[in-house]
Design a protein around this motif. Structure first.
Motif, PDB file in Angstrom:
ATOM      1  N   LEU A  75      15.567  35.523  56.687  1.00 31.25           N
ATOM      2  CA  LEU A  75      14.376  34.960  56.050  1.00 31.25           C
ATOM      3  C   LEU A  75      14.729  33.715  55.239  1.00 31.25           C
ATOM      4  CD1 LEU A  75      11.403  35.008  55.147  1.00 31.25           C
ATOM      5  CD2 LEU A  75      12.058  36.686  53.383  1.00 31.25           C
ATOM      6  N   PHE A  79      13.695  29.815  56.053  1.00 28.99           N
ATOM      7  CA  PHE A  79      12.906  29.090  55.056  1.00 28.99           C
ATOM      8  C   PHE A  79      13.539  27.739  54.718  1.00 28.99           C
ATOM      9  CE2 PHE A  79      12.436  28.279  50.391  1.00 28.99           C
ATOM     10  CZ  PHE A  79      11.131  27.807  50.425  1.00 28.99           C
ATOM     11  N   THR A 103       9.794  32.840  64.546  1.00 33.44           N
ATOM     12  CA  THR A 103       9.440  32.457  63.176  1.00 33.44           C
ATOM     13  C   THR A 103       8.246  31.531  63.220  1.00 33.44           C
ATOM     14  OG1 THR A 103      11.702  32.673  62.348  1.00 33.44           O
ATOM     15  CG2 THR A 103      10.214  31.268  61.088  1.00 33.44           C
ATOM     16  N   ILE A 147       9.309  36.552  61.731  1.00 28.51           N
ATOM     17  CA  ILE A 147       9.181  36.104  60.344  1.00 28.51           C
ATOM     18  C   ILE A 147       7.969  35.184  60.217  1.00 28.51           C
ATOM     19  CG2 ILE A 147      10.227  34.641  58.555  1.00 28.51           C
ATOM     20  CD1 ILE A 147      12.972  35.670  59.479  1.00 28.51           C
ATOM     21  N   ASN A 148       7.160  35.436  59.204  1.00 30.68           N
ATOM     22  CA  ASN A 148       6.008  34.584  58.901  1.00 30.68           C
ATOM     23  C   ASN A 148       6.270  33.881  57.570  1.00 30.68           C
ATOM     24  OD1 ASN A 148       3.548  33.336  58.506  1.00 30.68           O
ATOM     25  ND2 ASN A 148       2.464  35.217  57.949  1.00 30.68           N
ATOM     26  N   LEU A 149       6.700  32.641  57.629  1.00 32.46           N
ATOM     27  CA  LEU A 149       7.033  31.902  56.412  1.00 32.46           C
ATOM     28  C   LEU A 149       5.799  31.509  55.607  1.00 32.46           C
ATOM     29  CD1 LEU A 149       9.870  29.569  57.775  1.00 32.46           C
ATOM     30  CD2 LEU A 149      10.131  31.570  56.289  1.00 32.46           C
ATOM     31  N   ASN A 150       4.631  31.638  56.220  1.00 33.57           N
ATOM     32  CA  ASN A 150       3.386  31.275  55.534  1.00 33.57           C
ATOM     33  C   ASN A 150       2.645  32.506  55.018  1.00 33.57           C
ATOM     34  OD1 ASN A 150       1.556  29.252  54.629  1.00 33.57           O
ATOM     35  ND2 ASN A 150       0.177  29.741  56.327  1.00 33.57           N
ATOM     36  N   ALA A 151       3.387  33.583  54.781  1.00 35.82           N
ATOM     37  CA  ALA A 151       2.765  34.853  54.380  1.00 35.82           C
ATOM     38  C   ALA A 151       1.966  34.737  53.093  1.00 35.82           C
ATOM     39  CB  ALA A 151       3.846  35.924  54.216  1.00 35.82           C
ATOM     40  N   VAL A 254       8.997  41.684  49.994  1.00 32.44           N
ATOM     41  CA  VAL A 254       9.079  40.827  51.176  1.00 32.44           C
ATOM     42  C   VAL A 254       8.304  41.359  52.375  1.00 32.44           C
ATOM     43  CG1 VAL A 254      11.310  39.898  50.465  1.00 32.44           C
ATOM     44  CG2 VAL A 254      11.240  41.903  51.969  1.00 32.44           C
ATOM     45  N   ARG A 255       8.082  42.679  52.415  1.00 34.59           N
ATOM     46  CA  ARG A 255       7.395  43.276  53.549  1.00 34.59           C
ATOM     47  C   ARG A 255       6.021  43.806  53.182  1.00 34.59           C
ATOM     48  NH1 ARG A 255       9.301  48.723  54.265  1.00 34.59           N
ATOM     49  NH2 ARG A 255       7.494  48.962  52.914  1.00 34.59           N
ATOM     50  N   PHE A 264       6.184  38.768  54.947  1.00 38.17           N
ATOM     51  CA  PHE A 264       7.094  37.865  55.651  1.00 38.17           C
ATOM     52  C   PHE A 264       7.650  38.468  56.935  1.00 38.17           C
ATOM     53  CE2 PHE A 264       7.264  36.491  51.188  1.00 38.17           C
ATOM     54  CZ  PHE A 264       6.938  35.144  51.334  1.00 38.17           C
ATOM     55  N   TYR A 265       7.481  39.774  57.128  1.00 37.80           N
ATOM     56  CA  TYR A 265       7.982  40.448  58.328  1.00 37.80           C
ATOM     57  C   TYR A 265       6.807  41.117  59.054  1.00 37.80           C
ATOM     58  CZ  TYR A 265      12.530  39.822  56.088  1.00 37.80           C
ATOM     59  OH  TYR A 265      13.651  39.271  55.500  1.00 37.80           O
TER      60      TYR A 265
END
Length: 274
Positions: A75, A79, A103, A147-151, A254-255, A264-265
């Motif tokens: 992650l 990022f 990602t 991975i979703n960096l825009n969560a 984070v989850r 983010f996951y």
């Protein structure tokens, strides 16, 4: 309303809405299927983590803990790679056990001066951590999860957004390695994890300083978090010790509260500790 105030409001709203820590409240590693009582003792051997000695409970726990750390390093590496270059880490680092995933949500940030220099150096360190942990784990290493960096909806629109999200990642990372220390039995792996923790602490200190210089407001990600402020720059307790979080507490951030995936996951973490 100032832009930084709007960012803070949006972040606080998302963290409060997830209410993840309250949903997991009091859980330490119960959700991982491991019991602390079964992780005692010491193992100073140099047995590789990818050895065939799969009946060794201590070795299995070491593998699980380092794979949990590898999920977090994926992650962070993604990022910083997207923020500094506009693309992710090399595809040859995606393979492993579990479900590999793409990602999404990342983009290059307009960084300058010392912030750019620090971000580039951290990006290199986080990529190296992924390579290092994958090498230590060998065939037991988990794949990079989706991975979703825009969560949280921020992180890439401005230098301040980048620092706010980077601060959260770094402080949570430090606390994750601290919390995992008691679970690692092999002294060689414990030393390696301690050295990664120290590096993450260097990162956290610098990012916190950069954010404080900019006057950016960073919301707390949970009840243990201490964002940088003029009256409390270092996130330590009454004994001057850094914050320590269990795997469940880290995962809650984070989850989110959904064990199958979220935040983010989006498809969950790979490995035994989820």
């Amino acid at each position: 309303m100032k832009k930084e105030d709007d960012i803070t409001t949006r972040l606080e709203s998302r963290f409060n809405r997830r209410n993840a820590l309250r949903a997991l409240g009091g859980t330490v590693l119960a959700t991982t299927g491991f019991a602390l009582a079964g992780c005692g003792g010491s193992d100073s051997s140099n047995t590789p983590l990818n050895s065939s000695n799969t009946n060794n409970t201590n070795t299995n726990m070491d593998v699980s803990v380092l794979n949990f750390a590898l999920n977090l390093e994926y992650l962070e590496a993604e990022f910083y790679s997207y923020a500094t270059t506009g693309h992710g880490i090399p595809d040859n680092l995606f393979s492993g056990s579990g479900t590999p995933g793409a990602t999404t949500g990342g983009s290059q940030v307009s960084l300058s001066g010392s912030v750019l220099q620090v971000a580039q150096e951290i990006a290199n360190d986080e990529l190296t951590h992924v390579v290092f942990l994958r090498s230590a784990l060998g065939g037991a290493a988990v794949a990079k999860p989706a991975i979703n960096l825009n969560a949280l909806g921020i992180g890439f629109a401005s230098e301040q957004e980048f620092l706010i999200l980077a601060r959260a990642f770094e402080d949570v990372g430090v606390s994750a390695y601290s919390g995992a220390a008691r679970l690692i039995t092999n002294k060689d792996y414990l030393e390696a994890a301690a050295r990664i923790l120290a590096t993450e602490a260097y990162h956290a200190g610098n990012v916190r300083y950069q954010l404080a210089l900019m006057g950016g407001n960073a919301p707390a990600v949970d009840g243990l978090d201490q964002p940088p402020s003029s009256g409390n720059f270092f996130p330590t307790d009454s004994n001057g010790l850094a914050v320590s979080r269990s795997a469940a507490q880290v995962a809650a951030i984070v989850r989110g509260a959904n064990e199958a995936g979220g935040a983010f996951y989006p498809q969950g973490l790979n490995g035994a500790i989820k």
